[in-house]
Enzyme design. Structure first.
Site: not given
Lengths: 289, 301
Positions: B138, B201, B237
Site C-alpha cells: 500500500d 485506495k 479499497k
C-alpha cells in the site's frame, strides 16, 4: 390559536438517549390519555432498534461514570433534585393529569420523588463503607471487599408509579456507577420524558440514563436478551408470564435480575436495590510492617 | 502536452451535489435476513485487518494475524479476512504468523503516511517489505506534487514503485482527504490506474476525512470506466472511518450499483479497517442467536 391570540406551543414528548432527545427510529408514536380519558399527547413508540441504540449509549457512558468519584456522582444526583425542585409545578401537573387525584396528592408525590433523589444522592460515598468490608484472614494480608457497579442495567419502570417509582428504580442503580436503559411506564410515560429533560440539565454525562417510551411487551424481550446488558430490573412487569420469559432470556448471559414483590414506594427504601446493582470485588494485599 | 496531461485534462468534472445525493440515496437501501448474512460474510472476507500504530509490537501483530485467520474461533463457518495490513518493520512477524493460511499480507510503504521522502528511500522501503514477505504493497502518492500540478512526477513515482513491487500487488493510496475536490479524486484515480495500480485506495486513515461514500463512489466509477476503455480491472479499497456493519453494507450497495457485481469480491474490493471486524462479528452473532451481542463477546484488539 388560543383565546389570547397566541399560537399554542405544545410540547413534543421524545426519547432521552445518549444525552439527546431523539424520536423513535421507527417514526411511530402512540396516544397517551389521562386518568379521565382526555388525550394528553402523542409519545414516541420505541422499537427494538431504539433499545439497541440506548444500550450502545449506556455502554459507552458506563466506564466514565463508574470511574467518576463517588462524591461527584452524589453531587450530580443532588443536582437532579435541585432541577426537579425548579420544575415542581410542571411535574405535579403531569402527574395529576396521568394519575388523577387532587393537586395536593400530586404535589406530595413530587416532593417524595425529590426527597428520594436526595436520599440516594447521600448514599453515593457511603455504599462502599456499608457494603464493603475488611475481612479477617489467617495470614499477613489485608483482605478487602468492595462493591463495584454491575454495568449496564435495563430497567422496566413501575407501571403505576410513573415518577416516584421511576426514580426509586433509577437512582439506586446509577448512584453506584451503573448506567441504565429505562422503559418508562407504558400508560403514563410523560413524567418520565420530563425527567429526562431534568437529567439533561443536571450534569449527567450523556448515556448514563436513557429513557424509552412505548409498549413494554414489545421492547422488554430485546432488553432482556441483549448480551451487553448486565442487569435487569423487572419491577414494571405486571404480567407473570412475561416476567418468566424475560427471566429466562436474561439467564442466557447470566444477568443479575431483580423481580421484587409489590413495593410501597412512599415508604423509606432499604438497601436492597443499591446492593442488587453492585458486585463484590475482593482483593488480597500483603500487610506491610 | 504529454499524453498523460491530455488524458487528465480531458476528464469531465464531478457534479458534487449530484454525486453526494446519489451516494446518499444508495445508502438508504435496506439489506435484511439472508442477504444480510451473505453480505456480512462477504464483508469479513473483504477486510484488510489493519494496525498502523507507533505502538505496534510483534505480540500485537501475531494476535491480529490469528484473528484474521479465524475471526470467530467458536464458529468454523466464519471466513478469514482478506489480508493483514501492517508497517514494513512488522512484515516478518506477520509473514511467519500467516504462513499457509491464505490470508494476504499487505504492508504500507513509501514513507507512509506522508509520502514525503526521496524516491530512493521509497523504493528501498518497498523492496524491503516485499523481500520480507509482503504480497501486497500500500503506497501513498506524493500529494504535494499532485496538488502542485506535477502529475508526471506522481505518475513516474507510481511506475517506479510498481516495478519495485515485482509480483506483489500494488495499492495506491490517494489520500482523498487531502486532495480537496472530487475532480482531483477522479484525476488521481485515473493517474494511478494509468501508472499501473492494481488497487486504488482512498486514505491512509491518518487524515480526516478518511473514506467517504461519495469519494468511494467516484473511484468506483473510475475503475468501471477504466475497464471499459482498457479491458484491465482495477480494485478499490476504502480505508478509515468504516466502523459499523451498516457502513459496510452501504459500501457494498454502492459497489454493486456503480461498478457492478464483478467487483463484489475480495480480489476487487477491500475494506481497510480495524474496529469494523468486531462489529461484523457481533452482527453475525446476532443473526445466529437472535439476540443482540456485545463487545464482551469479541476480542479486544
Amino acid at each position: 390559536m388560543s383565546e389570547t391570540g397566541r399560537i399554542a406551543v405544545r410540547k413534543t414528548y421524545k426519547l432521552y438517549v445518549g444525552g439527546k432527545f431523539p424520536r423513535s427510529e421507527s417514526g411511530r408514536s402512540y396516544l397517551v390519555t389521562g386518568a379521565d380519558g382526555t388525550v394528553l399527547a402523542n409519545a414516541s413508540r420505541s422499537s427494538r432498534k431504539d433499545v439497541r441504540d440506548a444500550v450502545v449509549a449506556a455502554r459507552a457512558a458506563q466506564k466514565g461514570w463508574a470511574t467518576a468519584t463517588a462524591y461527584l456522582r452524589g453531587q450530580i444526583l443532588y443536582r437532579a433534585a435541585e432541577m426537579m425542585e425548579g420544575r415542581r409545578a410542571q411535574f405535579a401537573e403531569e402527574l395529576r393529569a396521568a394519575e388523577g387525584g387532587s393537586r395536593k396528592q400530586a404535589e406530595a408525590r413530587v416532593d417524595a420523588t425529590i426527597d428520594r433523589w436526595v436520599w440516594y444522592a447521600g448514599w453515593a460515598d457511603k455504599v462502599p463503607q456499608v457494603l464493603g468490608n475488611g475481612n479477617p484472614v489467617a495470614g499477613p494480608y489485608f483482605n478487602l471487599s468492595s462493591p463495584e457497579p454491575t454495568g449496564v442495567v435495563g430497567v422496566i419502570a413501575p407501571q403505576h408509579a410513573p415518577l416516584l417509582g421511576l426514580v426509586s428504580a433509577i437512582a439506586p442503580a446509577i448512584v453506584t456507577g451503573n448506567t441504565v436503559v429505562v422503559i418508562a411506564s407504558e400508560k403514563m410515560p410523560l413524567p418520565a420524558v420530563t425527567l429526562g429533560e431534568v437529567l439533561a440539565t443536571s450534569d449527567f454525562p450523556g448515556g448514563v440514563v436513557n429513557i424509552l417510551t412505548g409498549h413494554t411487551g414489545e421492547m422488554a424481550p430485546h432488553l432482556a436478551s441483549h448480551a451487553d446488558v448486565n442487569g435487569l430490573d423487572l419491577t414494571g412487569v405486571d404480567d407473570p408470564e412475561l416476567a418468566r420469559t424475560l427471566e429466562a432470556a436474561a439467564a442466557d448471559n447470566l444477568k443479575r435480575v431483580l423481580r421484587p414483590a409489590a413495593e410501597d414506594f412512599l415508604a423509606e427504601p432499604t438497601l436492597k436495590r443499591l446492593r442488587t446493582w453492585t458486585e463484590t470485588k475482593t482483593v488480597w494485599h500483603p500487610a506491610g510492617v | 502536452m504529454t499524453e498523460l496531461s491530455t488524458l487528465l485534462a480531458g476528464l469531465p468534472g464531478v457534479d458534487q451535489v449530484g454525486a453526494e445525493q446519489r451516494a446518499a440515496s444508495l445508502a438508504t437501501r435496506s439489506i435484511k435476513t439472508s442477504a444480510k448474512a451473505w453480505a456480512i460474510d462477504l464483508s469479513i472476507r473483504m477486510v484488510d485487518l489493519t494496525t498502523l500504530e507507533g505502538a505496534d509490537t510483534p505480540g500485537k501483530v501475531r494476535t491480529l494475524c490469528a484473528k484474521a485467520i479465524r475471526p470467530e474461533p467458536s464458529d468454523p463457518t466464519c471466513p478469514s479476512t482478506a489480508a493483514i495490513c501492517v508497517y514494513p518493520s512488522m512484515v516478518p512477524v506477520a509473514a511467519a504468523a500467516l504462513k499457509g493460511s491464505g490470508v494476504h499480507l499487505a504492508s504500507v510503504a513509501t514513507a507512509f503516511p506522508s509520502g514525503q521522502a526521496p524516491l530512493q528511500v521509497k523504493l528501498d522501503d518497498t523492496r524491503a517489505a516485499v523481500e520480507a514477505g509482503a504480497d501486497e504493497i500500500d503506497m501513498v502518492i506524493s500529494r504535494g506534487a499532485f496538488l502542485a500540478g506535477d502529475y508526471q512526477h506522481v505518475f513516474d513515482e507510481i511506475v517506479a514503485i510498481k516495478e519495485a513491487c515485482g509480483k506483489a500487488h500494488l495499492k495506491v493510496i490517494l489520500e482523498t482527504g487531502e486532495l480537496g475536490t472530487y475532480d482531483n479524486v477522479r484525476k488521481a484515480s485515473w493517474l494511478a490506474m494509468r501508472a499501473g495500480a492494481d488497487f486504488i485506495k482512498t486514505s491512509t486513515g491518518k487524515v480526516a476525512p478518511a473514506a467517504t461514500l461519495p469519494v468511494t463512489m467516484i473511484m468506483l466509477e473510475a475503475v468501471r470506466d477504466f475497464r471499459e476503455l482498457t479491458g484491465r480491472q482495477v480494485g478499490v479499497k476504502p480505508a478509515g472511518g468504516i466502523k459499523t456493519t451498516k457502513d459496510a453494507m452501504k459500501y457494498l450497495v454502492v459497489v454493486n450499483e456503480v461498478a457492478g457485481p464483478d467487483w463484489l469480491d475480495p480480489d476487487w474490493f477491500r475494506f481497510g479497517a480495524s474496529s469494523l471486524l468486531n462489529d461484523l462479528l457481533m452482527q453475525r452473532q446476532k443473526l445466529a442467536t437472535g439476540h443482540y451481542s456485545g463487545p464482551d463477546y469479541v476480542t479486544v484488539d
